[in-house]
Scaffold this motif. Sequence first.
Motif, short mmCIF file in Angstrom:
data_model
loop_
_atom_site.label_atom_id
_atom_site.label_comp_id
_atom_site.label_asym_id
_atom_site.label_seq_id
_atom_site.Cartn_x
_atom_site.Cartn_y
_atom_site.Cartn_z
N ASN A 221 -7.69 2.97 -17.16
CA ASN A 221 -6.31 3.38 -16.99
C ASN A 221 -6.35 4.82 -16.48
OD1 ASN A 221 -6.88 4.92 -19.27
ND2 ASN A 221 -5.47 3.83 -20.61
N ARG A 222 -5.21 5.40 -16.26
CA ARG A 222 -5.20 6.76 -15.70
C ARG A 222 -5.88 7.75 -16.64
NH1 ARG A 222 -0.88 10.06 -12.11
NH2 ARG A 222 -1.92 12.07 -12.30
N GLU A 223 -5.65 7.61 -17.93
CA GLU A 223 -6.26 8.53 -18.90
C GLU A 223 -7.79 8.44 -18.84
OE1 GLU A 223 -6.10 9.62 -23.68
OE2 GLU A 223 -5.05 7.85 -22.95
N MET B 297 0.85 -1.18 0.00
CA MET B 297 0.00 0.00 0.00
C MET B 297 0.89 1.24 0.00
SD MET B 297 -2.77 1.36 2.83
CE MET B 297 -3.28 -0.27 3.17
N SER B 298 0.46 2.25 -0.75
CA SER B 298 1.27 3.47 -0.83
C SER B 298 1.22 4.23 0.48
CB SER B 298 0.77 4.36 -1.96
OG SER B 298 -0.40 5.04 -1.57
N ASP B 299 2.26 5.03 0.71
CA ASP B 299 2.29 5.86 1.91
C ASP B 299 1.10 6.79 1.96
OD1 ASP B 299 4.64 4.66 2.71
OD2 ASP B 299 5.93 6.26 1.94
N THR B 300 0.68 7.28 0.81
CA THR B 300 -0.46 8.21 0.76
C THR B 300 -1.71 7.54 1.33
OG1 THR B 300 0.44 9.38 -1.15
CG2 THR B 300 -1.94 9.57 -0.76
N PHE B 301 -2.02 6.35 0.86
CA PHE B 301 -3.23 5.69 1.35
C PHE B 301 -3.07 5.22 2.79
CE2 PHE B 301 -4.16 5.77 -3.12
CZ PHE B 301 -5.50 6.12 -3.11
N LYS B 302 -1.87 4.89 3.22
CA LYS B 302 -1.62 4.54 4.62
C LYS B 302 -1.92 5.75 5.51
CE LYS B 302 -0.24 1.45 7.53
NZ LYS B 302 -1.22 0.43 7.89
N ARG B 303 -1.47 6.94 5.08
CA ARG B 303 -1.73 8.16 5.86
C ARG B 303 -3.22 8.51 5.87
NH1 ARG B 303 3.15 9.64 3.50
NH2 ARG B 303 2.14 10.84 1.88
N LEU B 304 -3.93 8.18 4.79
CA LEU B 304 -5.36 8.49 4.73
C LEU B 304 -6.18 7.67 5.74
CD1 LEU B 304 -6.01 8.81 0.90
CD2 LEU B 304 -5.88 10.64 2.60
N GLU B 305 -5.62 6.57 6.22
CA GLU B 305 -6.33 5.75 7.21
C GLU B 305 -6.65 6.56 8.46
OE1 GLU B 305 -4.03 2.26 8.05
OE2 GLU B 305 -4.27 1.48 6.02
N ARG B 306 -5.83 7.53 8.78
CA ARG B 306 -6.03 8.34 9.99
C ARG B 306 -6.46 9.77 9.67
NH1 ARG B 306 -4.90 4.90 13.69
NH2 ARG B 306 -3.14 3.49 13.60
N ALA B 307 -6.86 10.01 8.43
CA ALA B 307 -7.28 11.35 8.04
C ALA B 307 -8.59 11.73 8.72
CB ALA B 307 -7.44 11.43 6.53
N GLU B 308 -8.73 12.98 9.03
CA GLU B 308 -9.93 13.50 9.66
C GLU B 308 -11.05 13.65 8.64
OE1 GLU B 308 -9.31 17.03 11.96
OE2 GLU B 308 -7.46 16.24 12.84
N VAL C 96 -2.57 6.08 -6.85
CA VAL C 96 -3.48 4.99 -7.21
C VAL C 96 -2.65 3.77 -7.62
CG1 VAL C 96 -5.17 4.22 -8.94
CG2 VAL C 96 -5.41 6.46 -7.85
N ARG C 97 -3.09 2.61 -7.18
CA ARG C 97 -2.36 1.37 -7.43
C ARG C 97 -2.92 0.66 -8.67
NH1 ARG C 97 -2.50 -1.97 -2.34
NH2 ARG C 97 -1.19 -3.30 -3.61
N PHE C 98 -2.48 1.12 -9.83
CA PHE C 98 -2.84 0.46 -11.08
C PHE C 98 -2.10 -0.87 -11.15
CE2 PHE C 98 -3.47 4.98 -11.89
CZ PHE C 98 -4.74 4.99 -12.46
N ASN C 99 -2.70 -1.87 -11.80
CA ASN C 99 -2.04 -3.18 -11.91
C ASN C 99 -0.88 -3.13 -12.91
OD1 ASN C 99 -3.13 -3.50 -14.51
ND2 ASN C 99 -4.73 -4.92 -13.86
N GLN C 100 -0.27 -4.28 -13.17
CA GLN C 100 0.90 -4.33 -14.05
C GLN C 100 0.58 -3.88 -15.48
OE1 GLN C 100 -0.45 -6.96 -12.48
NE2 GLN C 100 -0.97 -8.51 -14.00
#
Length: 150
Positions: A53-55, A1-12, A26-30
């Motif tokens: 995809n991102r586009e 899991m990315s640091d961003t989403f890990k930090r969001l776990e405790r977001a207000e 965002v965690r896009f697949n291979q």
Amino acid sequence: MSDTFKRLERAELDARLPLERILAAVRFNQDGLIPAIAQQHDSGEVLMMAWMNREALEETLASGRVCYWSRSRGKLWRKGESSGQQQHLRAASLDCDGDTLLLQVEQNGPACHTGRRSCFYVALEGEEARITSEPLIDPDTLYGKPSKEG
């Protein structure tokens, strides 16, 4: 899991972050894709699952008209471009891991290439599979010929 989403776990509640920061995490697949579940915004009915995809995600967020990535065609697929059965975005959410999208949509007509409202019409019940809905529109009427994707 990315640091961003890990930090969001405790977001207000109502915390705000720049969209670009979230899209970058965002965690896009291979293959560069993320599963996107389309749900009718007012009834909660699950209509379909497709890939973005991102586009496609950026176009959907910018335009309000849902756009997917067609793996069979190898290109962007704007829902309803051949059938007329468009999806209009009402809300978009990422799951807690940033690897699945939930799209709240306004679906015009059937969402499924079979002409049914939902792609989820094969119920698995004990030793049988049961068809739970009929097509709203004949697929040949929607597309003029059989299709693999709606």
